[in-house]
Design a protein around this motif. Structure first.
Motif, short mmCIF file in Angstrom:
data_model
loop_
_atom_site.label_atom_id
_atom_site.label_comp_id
_atom_site.label_asym_id
_atom_site.label_seq_id
_atom_site.Cartn_x
_atom_site.Cartn_y
_atom_site.Cartn_z
N THR A 178 10.96 13.42 -6.15
CA THR A 178 10.31 13.53 -4.84
C THR A 178 8.93 12.90 -4.94
O THR A 178 8.36 12.79 -6.03
CB THR A 178 10.16 14.99 -4.39
OG1 THR A 178 9.40 15.70 -5.37
CG2 THR A 178 11.51 15.65 -4.20
N ASP A 179 8.39 12.48 -3.81
CA ASP A 179 7.04 11.92 -3.77
C ASP A 179 6.05 13.07 -3.72
O ASP A 179 6.18 13.99 -2.91
CB ASP A 179 6.90 11.03 -2.53
CG ASP A 179 5.59 10.29 -2.47
OD1 ASP A 179 4.74 10.46 -3.37
OD2 ASP A 179 5.42 9.51 -1.51
N ASN A 180 5.03 13.05 -4.57
CA ASN A 180 4.08 14.15 -4.62
C ASN A 180 2.96 14.03 -3.60
O ASN A 180 2.04 14.83 -3.58
CB ASN A 180 3.49 14.30 -6.03
CG ASN A 180 2.57 13.17 -6.41
OD1 ASN A 180 2.38 12.21 -5.66
ND2 ASN A 180 2.02 13.26 -7.60
N GLY A 181 3.00 13.05 -2.74
CA GLY A 181 1.98 12.88 -1.72
C GLY A 181 0.89 11.90 -2.12
O GLY A 181 0.07 11.51 -1.30
N PHE A 182 0.84 11.54 -3.37
CA PHE A 182 -0.16 10.59 -3.86
C PHE A 182 0.50 9.29 -4.30
O PHE A 182 -0.08 8.52 -5.05
CB PHE A 182 -0.92 11.19 -5.05
CG PHE A 182 -1.71 12.41 -4.68
CD1 PHE A 182 -2.88 12.31 -3.94
CD2 PHE A 182 -1.27 13.67 -5.05
CE1 PHE A 182 -3.59 13.43 -3.59
CE2 PHE A 182 -1.97 14.79 -4.71
CZ PHE A 182 -3.16 14.67 -3.98
N GLY A 183 1.70 9.06 -3.86
CA GLY A 183 2.42 7.84 -4.21
C GLY A 183 3.08 7.89 -5.57
O GLY A 183 3.56 6.88 -6.05
N LEU A 184 3.09 9.06 -6.20
CA LEU A 184 3.73 9.22 -7.49
C LEU A 184 5.01 10.03 -7.35
O LEU A 184 5.07 10.96 -6.56
CB LEU A 184 2.79 9.92 -8.48
CG LEU A 184 1.47 9.21 -8.75
CD1 LEU A 184 0.58 10.10 -9.61
CD2 LEU A 184 1.72 7.88 -9.43
#
Length: 170
Positions: A126-132
């Motif tokens: 999943t995307d952690n919200g910081f593009g990672l």
């Protein structure tokens, strides 16, 4: 190049795996076996002799398990073969083996009577919200899922082919 290296490792692992294949499983106690739940229903003409257990002689796009008939004798050499393929063994009860996640794939094998069942899971992200991307969960590998990279279905098929014997799919 990465694919060639993987294939060379797999081939070398299977060569050594086949050399150690004459040992017999120490125990066939069914108390530690993983439950087998039918994933698909198949027509009687596609299943094995009794047609009642949900196993088919040919994989379809929903297949997620491979059963190698009369292969329990090979089970003790399976951890060595998986280790040579680069998989660490996370758990080995004598009746079931679970590998560590390597290359986003986890392999599980267990004894069912005189048969060996192989399944694999692939890591989802999943995307952690910081593009990672962060690992989220392992999901069952299905033959028809072309989005699984690397191809976890092909990995257990290679292992099943190397063990030899009659294969059935569920």
């Amino acid at each position: 190049m990465r694919t060639q290296s993987f294939l060379i490792i797999v081939i070398l692992g299977f060569i050594s795996f086949s050399c150690c294949g004459s040992r017999q499983a120490a125990s066939t106690d069914t108390s530690t076996q993983r439950p087998i739940t039918p994933i698909i229903e198949t027509d009687d003409d596609e299943t094995d002799n009794d047609g009642m257990d949900g196993w088919s002689s040919q994989p379809d796009s929903n297949s997620s398990r491979i059963k190698v008939s009369n292969a329990a004798i090979m089970f003790n050499s399976l951890p060595n073969g998986l280790s040579r393929m680069g998989y660490g063994i996370a758990e080995n009860t004598g009746n079931s083996i679970t590998t560590t996640v390597r290359g986003d794939i986890q392999i599980t094998a267990w004894i069912d009577g005189q048969d060996v069942i192989l399944a694999s899971q692939v890591q989802q992200y999943t995307d952690n919200g910081f593009g990672l991307r962060e690992p989220s969960e392992l999901v069952s590998c299905v033959k028809g899922d072309a989005t699984s990279i690397p191809d976890c279905w092909r990995t257990i098929l290679i292992i099943a082919n190397r063990i030899g014997g009659t294969k059935q799919y569920q």
